[in-house]
Design an enzyme around this catalytic site. Structure first.
Site, PDB file in Angstrom:
ATOM      1  N   SER A   1      73.644  19.794 -20.331  1.00  0.00           N
ATOM      2  CA  SER A   1      73.041  18.682 -19.572  1.00  0.00           C
ATOM      3  C   SER A   1      73.987  18.199 -18.480  1.00  0.00           C
ATOM      4  CB  SER A   1      72.744  17.512 -20.513  1.00  0.00           C
ATOM      5  OG  SER A   1      71.753  17.875 -21.433  1.00  0.00           O
TER       6      SER A   1
ATOM      7  N   SER B   1      61.839  11.427 -22.858  1.00  0.00           N
ATOM      8  CA  SER B   1      62.338  12.635 -22.188  1.00  0.00           C
ATOM      9  C   SER B   1      63.389  12.289 -21.149  1.00  0.00           C
ATOM     10  CB  SER B   1      61.171  13.376 -21.527  1.00  0.00           C
ATOM     11  OG  SER B   1      61.674  14.300 -20.580  1.00  0.00           O
TER      12      SER B   1
ATOM     13  N   ASP C   1      67.353  18.849 -29.623  1.00  0.00           N
ATOM     14  CA  ASP C   1      67.562  20.301 -29.562  1.00  0.00           C
ATOM     15  C   ASP C   1      68.122  20.868 -30.863  1.00  0.00           C
ATOM     16  OD1 ASP C   1      66.643  20.394 -26.967  1.00  0.00           O
ATOM     17  OD2 ASP C   1      68.626  20.113 -26.094  1.00  0.00           O
TER      18      ASP C   1
ATOM     19  N   LYS D   1      59.165  22.753 -25.875  1.00  0.00           N
ATOM     20  CA  LYS D   1      60.509  23.248 -25.516  1.00  0.00           C
ATOM     21  C   LYS D   1      60.411  24.702 -25.052  1.00  0.00           C
ATOM     22  CE  LYS D   1      62.548  19.434 -26.157  1.00  0.00           C
ATOM     23  NZ  LYS D   1      62.995  18.726 -24.953  1.00  0.00           N
TER      24      LYS D   1
ATOM     25  N   ARG E   1      67.705  28.718 -28.881  1.00  0.00           N
ATOM     26  CA  ARG E   1      68.092  27.954 -30.080  1.00  0.00           C
ATOM     27  C   ARG E   1      67.450  28.516 -31.359  1.00  0.00           C
ATOM     28  NH1 ARG E   1      71.302  24.261 -27.561  1.00  0.00           N
ATOM     29  NH2 ARG E   1      70.438  23.342 -25.670  1.00  0.00           N
TER      30      ARG E   1
HETATM   31  C1  S3P Z   1      67.782  17.612 -21.540  1.00  0.00           C
HETATM   32  C2  S3P Z   1      66.858  16.824 -22.146  1.00  0.00           C
HETATM   33  C3  S3P Z   1      66.139  17.190 -23.369  1.00  0.00           C
HETATM   34  C4  S3P Z   1      66.642  18.478 -24.004  1.00  0.00           C
HETATM   35  C5  S3P Z   1      67.068  19.489 -23.016  1.00  0.00           C
HETATM   36  C6  S3P Z   1      68.116  18.939 -22.071  1.00  0.00           C
HETATM   37  C7  S3P Z   1      68.486  17.092 -20.361  1.00  0.00           C
HETATM   38  O1  S3P Z   1      64.793  17.303 -23.042  1.00  0.00           O
HETATM   39  O2  S3P Z   1      65.680  19.037 -24.858  1.00  0.00           O
HETATM   40  O3  S3P Z   1      67.614  20.638 -23.669  1.00  0.00           O
HETATM   41  O4  S3P Z   1      69.524  17.650 -19.988  1.00  0.00           O
HETATM   42  O5  S3P Z   1      68.006  16.111 -19.778  1.00  0.00           O
HETATM   43  P1  S3P Z   1      63.876  15.982 -22.902  1.00  0.00           P
HETATM   44  O6  S3P Z   1      63.460  15.904 -21.503  1.00  0.00           O
HETATM   45  O7  S3P Z   1      62.764  16.230 -23.855  1.00  0.00           O
HETATM   46  O8  S3P Z   1      64.685  14.785 -23.277  1.00  0.00           O
END
Ligand code: S3P
Length: 449
Positions: free
Chosen positions: A33, A179, A332, A359, A406
């Site tokens: 991230s 999200s 995740d 996902k 994953r």
């Molecule tokens: C992420 C947010 C998550 C996560 C993803 C990375 C990010 O998704 O599942 O692997 O870097 O902002 P969401 O948008 O569902 O929070």
């Protein structure tokens, strides 16, 4: 047939076999991230940003390519060391070809937000997995800001073309799902709008965008809302100033060797410099409730985040209830938690997993199938996943990974402690987030071939 866009286009099956104790010290790669955000915010900054510890996985490399296509200079200067010369807020140039995000929802959605605030038109695309994921949820708020999605594949999916706003409008937005990608897309678009862009989340999600925006000099206010929520207010049209970024080790990648050490008898492993941002550590809290001892050695601050070396030893686990409000802080980690739950004694119920369905795969179904083909008693009830742990797994199954890194890593972790080997149909997508996963696990003693 869709292009696969992995480092290595060949399908590569892999099998994990029961092994002796896992031992040693290792550092998992940089946080995915934070790596995406460092490249994107670096590209929106006037001047040069130096990044160390960048995750050099396919997902992040694709974001780097997109930043180049939009006019930024992105260079690798050493292992994990990158330099980004940015073009400033709303300064992106129109790309000559479609931007290809491969497998990455984060790269795609965050860059959609950044482009939505620029007066350019760009086409976004990805692999078969990304093409199956919902994009309408991001386009809706971006259209309120003034962008227009001109071409969108059926069902609000990729490929799509977006025309960014000429005069972006600041909005107050309440995401319909917890999200961080949605929140971040709106904040990145809001950078180009005058006045205040506000995102109100009912459940707080990872806050790396807010933290890094501040690090680059933007004015971002965060206030609590209700029991679990936050209100994020961004003052638009800042001049972002370059600032060095140090990327800490990714807790979501650490989850795999960590759970492997817990379930393989005799293991004793140290994972160095793992980020402990509380919006990311739901798995560690859950495993501790199950009976794991995760020792934090030398807790410190690195690059604005708390990190520690984590020492993990094999332990007997027991089943627990994982409450729905914890989901955003471990979204995740459910596939690998489900593996830990299979090796625990008793039932683990993981509540409120609706978001897992969108996902890299339908991860709720893929996780249940992964366990089932290896002899675990598992149920899906509404949005809950229920694993009936027996302290062991039969193994012997071939897991369908559905282009999902994953699921691939979780299945291999399971095979290290199962009675019979566990195979996966394709290990190639592991390169999206953890290119050296197999190498690192083998150095700790894992039998993967
Ligand atoms: C992420 C947010 C998550 C996560 C993803 C990375 C990010 O998704 O599942 O692997 O870097 O902002 P969401 O948008 O569902 O929070």
């Amino acid at each position: 047939m869709q292009p696969r866009h992995t480092v290595n286009d060949a399908v590569s099956p892999l099998t994990a076999r029961r092994t002796g104790p896992l031992c040693g010290r290792a550092r998992v790669p940089g946080d995915k991230s934070i790596s995406h955000r460092a490249l994107i915010l670096g590209a929106l900054t006037v001047g040069e940003t130096a990044i160390t510890g960048l995750l050099e996985g396919e997902d992040v490399i694709n974001t780097g390519r997109a930043m180049r296509a939009l006019g930024a200079t992105v260079e690798r200067t050493g292992e994990g060391a990158w330099r980004v010369h940015g073009v400033g807020v709303a300064g992106f140039a129109e790309p000559r070809a479609a931007l290809d995000f491969g497998n990455s929802g984060t790269g795609c959605r965050l860059v959609l937000g950044a482009v939505a605030g620029c007066p350019i038109t760009a086409t976004f695309d990805g692999d078969a997995s990304l093409r199956s994921r919902p994009m309408r949820r991001v386009l809706d708020p971006l259209e309120r800001i003034g962008a227009r999605a001109t071409l969108v594949a059926e069902g609000g999916r990729l490929p799509l073309t977006i025309a960014g706003a000429r005069d972006p409008i600041p909005i107050v937005y309440e995401p319909p799902a917890a999200s961080a990608q949605l929140k971040s897309a709106v904040l990145l678009a809001g950078l180009a709008a005058p006045g205040e862009t506000v995102v109100i989340e009912g459940e707080a999600t990872r806050d790396h965008t807010e933290r890094m925006l501040r690090h680059f000099g933007a004015d971002v206010r965060v206030e609590p809302v209700g029991a679990h929520g936050r209100r994020v207010t961004l003052k638009g049209q800042p001049e972002l100033t370059p600032a060095a970024v140090t990327v800490p080790a990714d807790p979501s990648s650490a989850a795999f060797p960590l759970v492997a050490a817990l379930i393989v008898p005799g293991s004793d492993v140290i994972l160095q410099g793992v980020m402990l941002n509380v919006l990311r550590t739901g798995l560690f809290a859950t495993l501790r409730e199950m009976g794991a001892v995760i020792e934090e050695i030398e807790r410190r601050n690195e690059g604005g985040e708390d990190v520690a070396d984590l020492r993990i030893r094999h332990a007997g686990l027991k089943g627990v209830e994982v409450p729905a409000p914890r989901a955003p802080s471990m979204i995740d980690e459910y596939p690998v938690l489900a593996v830990a739950a299979a090796f625990a004694a008793g039932t683990t119920r993981m509540r409120g997993l609706k978001e897992l369905r969108v996902k890299e795969s339908d991860r709720l179904v893929a996780t249940a199938d992964m366990l089932r083909v290896n002899g675990i008693d598992v149920e899906i009830e509404g949005d809950d996943l229920i694993v009936h742990g027996k302290g062991r797994a039969a193994g012997g199954g071939l897991v369908a990974t559905h282009m999902d890194h994953r699921i691939a890593m979780s299945a291999l972790v399971m095979g290290l402690a199962s009675d019979k080997p566990v195979g996966i149909d394709d290990a190639a997508f592991i390169a999206t987030s953890f290119p050296d996963f197999a190498g690192m696990m083998r150095r700790m003693g894992a039998d993967l071939s």
